[in-house]
Design a protein around this motif. Structure first.
Motif, PDB file in Angstrom:
ATOM      1  N   ASP A  98       0.817  -1.220   0.000  1.00 53.25           N
ATOM      2  CA  ASP A  98       0.000   0.000   0.000  1.00 53.25           C
ATOM      3  C   ASP A  98       0.850   1.269   0.000  1.00 53.25           C
ATOM      4  O   ASP A  98       0.363   2.341  -0.366  1.00 53.25           O
ATOM      5  N   SER A 131      -0.791   2.929  10.866  1.00 50.15           N
ATOM      6  CA  SER A 131      -1.048   1.582  10.324  1.00 50.15           C
ATOM      7  C   SER A 131       0.107   0.638  10.629  1.00 50.15           C
ATOM      8  O   SER A 131       0.502  -0.170   9.789  1.00 50.15           O
ATOM      9  N   PHE A 134      -0.360  -3.157  10.152  1.00 47.06           N
ATOM     10  CA  PHE A 134      -0.827  -3.621   8.845  1.00 47.06           C
ATOM     11  C   PHE A 134       0.183  -4.596   8.241  1.00 47.06           C
ATOM     12  O   PHE A 134       1.376  -4.519   8.497  1.00 47.06           O
ATOM     13  N   LYS A 288      -8.505   3.598   0.264  1.00 52.24           N
ATOM     14  CA  LYS A 288      -8.892   2.567   1.237  1.00 52.24           C
ATOM     15  C   LYS A 288      -9.583   1.379   0.557  1.00 52.24           C
ATOM     16  O   LYS A 288      -9.384   0.225   0.940  1.00 52.24           O
ATOM     17  N   ARG A 291      -6.826  -0.533  -1.257  1.00 47.98           N
ATOM     18  CA  ARG A 291      -5.956  -1.176  -0.261  1.00 47.98           C
ATOM     19  C   ARG A 291      -6.588  -2.459   0.247  1.00 47.98           C
ATOM     20  O   ARG A 291      -5.910  -3.478   0.413  1.00 47.98           O
ATOM     21  N   SER A 292      -7.888  -2.424   0.462  1.00 50.45           N
ATOM     22  CA  SER A 292      -8.609  -3.618   0.900  1.00 50.45           C
ATOM     23  C   SER A 292      -8.569  -4.707  -0.171  1.00 50.45           C
ATOM     24  O   SER A 292      -8.356  -5.886   0.130  1.00 50.45           O
ATOM     25  N   THR A 295      -5.579  -6.648  -0.365  1.00 46.28           N
ATOM     26  CA  THR A 295      -5.573  -7.556   0.808  1.00 46.28           C
ATOM     27  C   THR A 295      -4.728  -7.045   1.963  1.00 46.28           C
ATOM     28  O   THR A 295      -4.541  -7.754   2.955  1.00 46.28           O
ATOM     29  N   SER A 297      -4.190  -5.441   5.311  1.00 45.42           N
ATOM     30  CA  SER A 297      -5.129  -5.254   6.420  1.00 45.42           C
ATOM     31  C   SER A 297      -4.361  -5.218   7.736  1.00 45.42           C
ATOM     32  O   SER A 297      -3.168  -5.496   7.795  1.00 45.42           O
ATOM     33  N   SER A 298      -5.062  -4.879   8.802  1.00 45.15           N
ATOM     34  CA  SER A 298      -4.459  -4.836  10.130  1.00 45.15           C
ATOM     35  C   SER A 298      -4.495  -6.231  10.749  1.00 45.15           C
ATOM     36  O   SER A 298      -5.274  -7.101  10.340  1.00 45.15           O
ATOM     37  N   GLN A 301      -7.920  -7.168  12.038  1.00 39.64           N
ATOM     38  CA  GLN A 301      -8.812  -7.724  11.024  1.00 39.64           C
ATOM     39  C   GLN A 301      -8.484  -9.174  10.740  1.00 39.64           C
ATOM     40  O   GLN A 301      -9.358  -9.993  10.499  1.00 39.64           O
ATOM     41  N   PHE A 302      -7.174  -9.493  10.740  1.00 37.94           N
ATOM     42  CA  PHE A 302      -6.749 -10.876  10.506  1.00 37.94           C
ATOM     43  C   PHE A 302      -7.276 -11.793  11.601  1.00 37.94           C
ATOM     44  O   PHE A 302      -7.788 -12.878  11.336  1.00 37.94           O
TER      45      PHE A 302
END
Length: 306
Positions: A98, A131, A134, A288, A291-292, A295, A297-298, A301-302
């Protein structure tokens, strides 16, 4: 796995140290069917190096309106510190695609950074501050390759060279990406997109051959998505015109692989073009979304998806 380790021990002196947790500064978190690669500690050390441990986070790594910045302001970092930070950020992109575009753009000014570039660097560091956790997930999915190719025509205001961006997924997992300023000036957006497509095709074919050595064959042509209809038409046109002679090598290269059913070139709308995030600065909502799709992610989220 046990059988593979047993065979390796027959030929090499080895120790079984269990599951990998860290590798060259990359933290590896895992569950029964997922892995998560991140460099949060390394990212913190970069921010510390820059002297910004308490900087306020922002949601976007790039500045979309560069003309609004004042170039006469004093630089925020000296040239040596600028180079050290950029060099460290290049390694951070191993798990942070990202920020790949922002790092690539700032890397082009390492020889003589201007005050405006130090302002942009600070913006990038503030984004990283917000982030830190991430990273990239590795999930169990299909083993089918697909690639997204894009270019931003004449994006460099100084040289008018275009920016190439492409990314490749193995199933749902991002495995390869690239951001690069093209070597020559393109006279049209179609030409710049075609050069990007040739680079993406070469990288995809290399990955396909590598996977074949591991016994993962691609029985169907690899899908490559491009959002430029003129480029797709040119790739499928068997007639070479005088106006395309200067890119004839790229054209023949791509056409040969299309005819041999190594790749399948497919259209995609600009809205859904994931590689767009690798070629230009974007508005925060657009950034955003892509970026999602990339894939990234933080860790929270994982964990929530496990």
């Amino acid at each position: 796995m046990a059988a593979l380790v047993a065979k390796l021990k027959e030929k090499f002196t080895m120790k079984q140290l269990g599951e990998a947790n860290h590798f060259l500064g990359i933290k590896i978190d895992h569950t029964h069917d997922k892995y998560f690669l991140s460099q949060s500690s390394y990212a913190k050390s970069i921010i510390q190096m820059a002297g910004l441990p308490k900087c306020n986070p922002v949601a976007n790594p790039s500045i979309t309106k560069i003309t609004a910045l004042k170039s006469e302001d004093p630089p925020l970092f000296d040239a040596l510190t600028y180079r050290r930070i950029i060099g460290s950020l290049q390694y951070l992109t191993l798990t942070r695609p990202d920020i790949a575009y922002a790092v690539n753009m700032l890397s082009q000014h390492m020889h003589s950074p201007e005050p405006i570039h130090t302002v942009m660097l600070k913006k990038l560091l503030r984004y990283i501050q917000g982030s830190l956790d991430f990273g990239l997930p590795i999930t169990k999915s299909t083993l089918l390759l697909r690639t997204y190719s894009d270019a931003d025509w004449a994006s460099d205001p100084a040289t008018r060279r275009s920016t190439t961006g492409f990314c490749t997924f193995l199933g749902d997992t991002l495995i390869s990406w690239s951001v690069k300023k093209q070597n020559t000036v393109s006279r049209s957006s179609t030409e710049s997109e075609y050069r990007a497509l040739a680079s993406a095709t070469a990288d995809t074919i290399w990955i396909k051959r590598l996977l074949a050595e591991f016994g993962v064959t691609q029985s169907e042509p690899v899908e490559i998505f491009c959002d430029n209809t003129s480029t797709i038409a040119l790739a499928n046109n068997p007639v070479f015109h005088a106006r395309t002679k200067h890119i004839e090598i790229d054209q023949r290269f791509i056409r040969d692989h299309i005819l041999n059913k190594v790749i399948l070139l497919l259209p995609i709308s600009t809205i859904d073009q994931i590689a767009d995030v690798l070629t230009k600065p974007l508005s925060t909502p657009r950034f955003k979304i892509l970026r999602s799709k990339l894939t990234v992610s933080s860790y929270t989220q994982f964990e929530g998806g496990c």
